[in-house]
Write a protein that holds these residues in place. Structure first.
Motif, PDB file in Angstrom:
ATOM      1  N   UNK A  11      -8.130 -14.572  16.367  1.00  0.00           N
ATOM      2  CA  UNK A  11      -8.683 -14.751  15.030  1.00  0.00           C
ATOM      3  C   UNK A  11      -7.825 -14.119  13.955  1.00  0.00           C
ATOM      4  N   UNK A  12      -7.309 -12.927  14.224  1.00  0.00           N
ATOM      5  CA  UNK A  12      -6.476 -12.228  13.242  1.00  0.00           C
ATOM      6  C   UNK A  12      -5.134 -12.923  13.047  1.00  0.00           C
ATOM      7  N   UNK A  13      -4.572 -13.450  14.130  1.00  0.00           N
ATOM      8  CA  UNK A  13      -3.293 -14.159  14.013  1.00  0.00           C
ATOM      9  C   UNK A  13      -3.479 -15.411  13.161  1.00  0.00           C
ATOM     10  N   UNK A  14      -4.567 -16.150  13.387  1.00  0.00           N
ATOM     11  CA  UNK A  14      -4.841 -17.347  12.590  1.00  0.00           C
ATOM     12  C   UNK A  14      -5.034 -16.979  11.119  1.00  0.00           C
ATOM     13  N   UNK A  15      -5.721 -15.866  10.861  1.00  0.00           N
ATOM     14  CA  UNK A  15      -5.922 -15.411   9.489  1.00  0.00           C
ATOM     15  C   UNK A  15      -4.585 -15.051   8.843  1.00  0.00           C
ATOM     16  N   UNK A  16      -3.697 -14.432   9.616  1.00  0.00           N
ATOM     17  CA  UNK A  16      -2.374 -14.093   9.102  1.00  0.00           C
ATOM     18  C   UNK A  16      -1.570 -15.321   8.744  1.00  0.00           C
ATOM     19  N   UNK A  17      -1.645 -16.346   9.581  1.00  0.00           N
ATOM     20  CA  UNK A  17      -0.939 -17.597   9.280  1.00  0.00           C
ATOM     21  C   UNK A  17      -1.440 -18.201   7.971  1.00  0.00           C
ATOM     22  N   UNK A  18      -2.765 -18.177   7.786  1.00  0.00           N
ATOM     23  CA  UNK A  18      -3.336 -18.718   6.553  1.00  0.00           C
ATOM     24  C   UNK A  18      -2.868 -17.909   5.338  1.00  0.00           C
ATOM     25  N   UNK A  19      -2.862 -16.591   5.461  1.00  0.00           N
ATOM     26  CA  UNK A  19      -2.433 -15.741   4.342  1.00  0.00           C
ATOM     27  C   UNK A  19      -0.968 -15.981   3.992  1.00  0.00           C
ATOM     28  N   UNK A  20      -0.159 -16.249   5.003  1.00  0.00           N
ATOM     29  CA  UNK A  20       1.278 -16.430   4.771  1.00  0.00           C
ATOM     30  C   UNK A  20       1.569 -17.659   3.926  1.00  0.00           C
ATOM     31  N   UNK A  21       0.650 -18.610   3.885  1.00  0.00           N
ATOM     32  CA  UNK A  21       0.856 -19.849   3.123  1.00  0.00           C
ATOM     33  C   UNK A  21       0.378 -19.718   1.680  1.00  0.00           C
ATOM     34  N   UNK A  22      -0.157 -18.550   1.314  1.00  0.00           N
ATOM     35  CA  UNK A  22      -0.715 -18.379  -0.031  1.00  0.00           C
ATOM     36  C   UNK A  22       0.309 -17.849  -1.034  1.00  0.00           C
ATOM     37  N   UNK A  23       1.553 -17.679  -0.616  1.00  0.00           N
ATOM     38  CA  UNK A  23       2.578 -17.137  -1.497  1.00  0.00           C
ATOM     39  C   UNK A  23       2.797 -15.660  -1.241  1.00  0.00           C
ATOM     40  N   UNK A  24       3.981 -15.174  -1.591  1.00  0.00           N
ATOM     41  CA  UNK A  24       4.363 -13.808  -1.265  1.00  0.00           C
ATOM     42  C   UNK A  24       3.425 -12.761  -1.880  1.00  0.00           C
ATOM     43  N   UNK A  25       3.078 -12.928  -3.160  1.00  0.00           N
ATOM     44  CA  UNK A  25       2.241 -11.923  -3.833  1.00  0.00           C
ATOM     45  C   UNK A  25       0.868 -11.807  -3.171  1.00  0.00           C
ATOM     46  N   UNK A  26       0.275 -12.946  -2.827  1.00  0.00           N
ATOM     47  CA  UNK A  26      -1.045 -12.899  -2.174  1.00  0.00           C
ATOM     48  C   UNK A  26      -0.928 -12.452  -0.716  1.00  0.00           C
ATOM     49  N   UNK A  27       0.175 -12.815  -0.087  1.00  0.00           N
ATOM     50  CA  UNK A  27       0.414 -12.362   1.284  1.00  0.00           C
ATOM     51  C   UNK A  27       0.454 -10.837   1.329  1.00  0.00           C
ATOM     52  N   UNK A  28       1.204 -10.243   0.405  1.00  0.00           N
ATOM     53  CA  UNK A  28       1.261  -8.784   0.325  1.00  0.00           C
ATOM     54  C   UNK A  28      -0.063  -8.201  -0.163  1.00  0.00           C
ATOM     55  N   UNK A  29      -0.760  -8.954  -1.008  1.00  0.00           N
ATOM     56  CA  UNK A  29      -2.072  -8.505  -1.461  1.00  0.00           C
ATOM     57  C   UNK A  29      -3.058  -8.409  -0.312  1.00  0.00           C
ATOM     58  N   UNK A  30      -2.941  -9.342   0.619  1.00  0.00           N
ATOM     59  CA  UNK A  30      -3.799  -9.311   1.798  1.00  0.00           C
ATOM     60  C   UNK A  30      -3.494  -8.072   2.628  1.00  0.00           C
ATOM     61  N   UNK A  31      -2.217  -7.729   2.738  1.00  0.00           N
ATOM     62  CA  UNK A  31      -1.825  -6.521   3.465  1.00  0.00           C
ATOM     63  C   UNK A  31      -2.372  -5.273   2.767  1.00  0.00           C
ATOM     64  N   UNK A  32      -2.222  -5.219   1.447  1.00  0.00           N
ATOM     65  CA  UNK A  32      -2.677  -4.046   0.691  1.00  0.00           C
ATOM     66  C   UNK A  32      -4.186  -3.867   0.821  1.00  0.00           C
ATOM     67  N   UNK A  33      -4.945  -4.955   0.728  1.00  0.00           N
ATOM     68  CA  UNK A  33      -6.403  -4.859   0.837  1.00  0.00           C
ATOM     69  C   UNK A  33      -6.826  -4.476   2.250  1.00  0.00           C
ATOM     70  N   UNK A  34      -6.145  -5.026   3.244  1.00  0.00           N
ATOM     71  CA  UNK A  34      -6.434  -4.662   4.630  1.00  0.00           C
ATOM     72  C   UNK A  34      -6.260  -3.164   4.831  1.00  0.00           C
ATOM     73  N   UNK A  35      -5.150  -2.639   4.332  1.00  0.00           N
ATOM     74  CA  UNK A  35      -4.872  -1.217   4.517  1.00  0.00           C
ATOM     75  C   UNK A  35      -5.852  -0.342   3.738  1.00  0.00           C
ATOM     76  N   UNK A  36      -6.252  -0.790   2.545  1.00  0.00           N
ATOM     77  CA  UNK A  36      -7.224  -0.019   1.764  1.00  0.00           C
ATOM     78  C   UNK A  36      -8.552   0.082   2.520  1.00  0.00           C
TER      79      UNK A  36
END
Length: 214
Positions: A121-146
């Motif tokens: 499930x997490x890998x599929x979510x990562x693939x989806x996030x990667x298609x949203x553009x670099x800023x949102x991809x990194x935003x997903x990482x930042x929110x996950x870590x927060x």
């Protein structure tokens, strides 16, 4: 077979190999365990040991998810700097994974039976996030870590007072997660919308509640 297809097949096989390493417990830490060697730690009561094991199982599941998430995000990321950042974070999450696995062994417990499901499930979510553009991809990482930071803060208050080994592991994990979040923000992470953040929190709640016992 065209060269592009071969490269794609190699990437798929590499990710399958990584998933097997993570799920089998074969992944090795590159840094020493912050808890050090086990030697005469204070005895925990049966209830304390069971509670500590439940918390460390939740943390272990979190690292399974983080490993899958970041590798999924990196796989289709077209920005080389962002991809390198994601893979570097994923490598540090392997350390966390191994440390939590070691502590579960010491507590005579086990990882979650649902780890394959969490990973997929997490890998599929990562693939989806990667298609949203670099800023949102990194935003997903930042929110996950927060969200992970808050989760680890809670565990530091919930761990049995005598369980210093688990505490040292969680403290180092928290320090690394703070660094991952700050790095993603520095590199241009875009804040995610409120509905997405709330959905992530809801998914995390389901995972942590389930992983504590199963």
């Amino acid at each position: 077979m065209p060269a592009r297809s071969l490269r794609g097949l190699d990437a798929v096989l590499a990710e399958a190999g990584r998933a097997l390493q993570v799920l089998s417990g074969a992944a090795q830490a590159s840094r020493p365990n912050p808890a050090g060697r086990q030697r005469g730690e204070p005895a925990l009561s049966e209830a304390e040991q069971r509670h500590a094991a439940g918390l460390m199982r939740v943390n272990h599941v979190g690292e399974v998810c983080a490993q899958a998430l970041y590798r999924g995000q990196a796989l289709l990321c077209k920005d080389s700097a962002a991809r390198a950042l994601l893979l570097r974070a994923a490598a540090e999450e392997v350390d966390h994974l191994a440390w939590c696995g070691d502590r579960l062994d010491e507590l005579k417990s086990r990882p979650s039976y649902l780890n394959p499901l969490w990973y997929a499930g997490s890998f599929a979510l990562g693939l989806a996030a990667s298609r949203a553009g670099t800023a949102r991809n990194l935003g997903f990482m930042a929110e996950t870590e927060a969200q992970v930071e808050q989760h680890l803060d809670g565990h530091l208050t919930q761990l049995p007072a005598a369980d210093e080994r688990s505490r040292r592991i969680v403290e180092q994990m928290r320090s690394d997660e703070i660094d991952h979040r700050a790095t993603a923000q520095r590199e241009g992470a875009r804040r995610l919308s409120l509905p997405v953040r709330l959905a992530m929190r809801a998914m995390s709640k389901v995972m942590t509640t389930t992983a504590y016992r199963i």
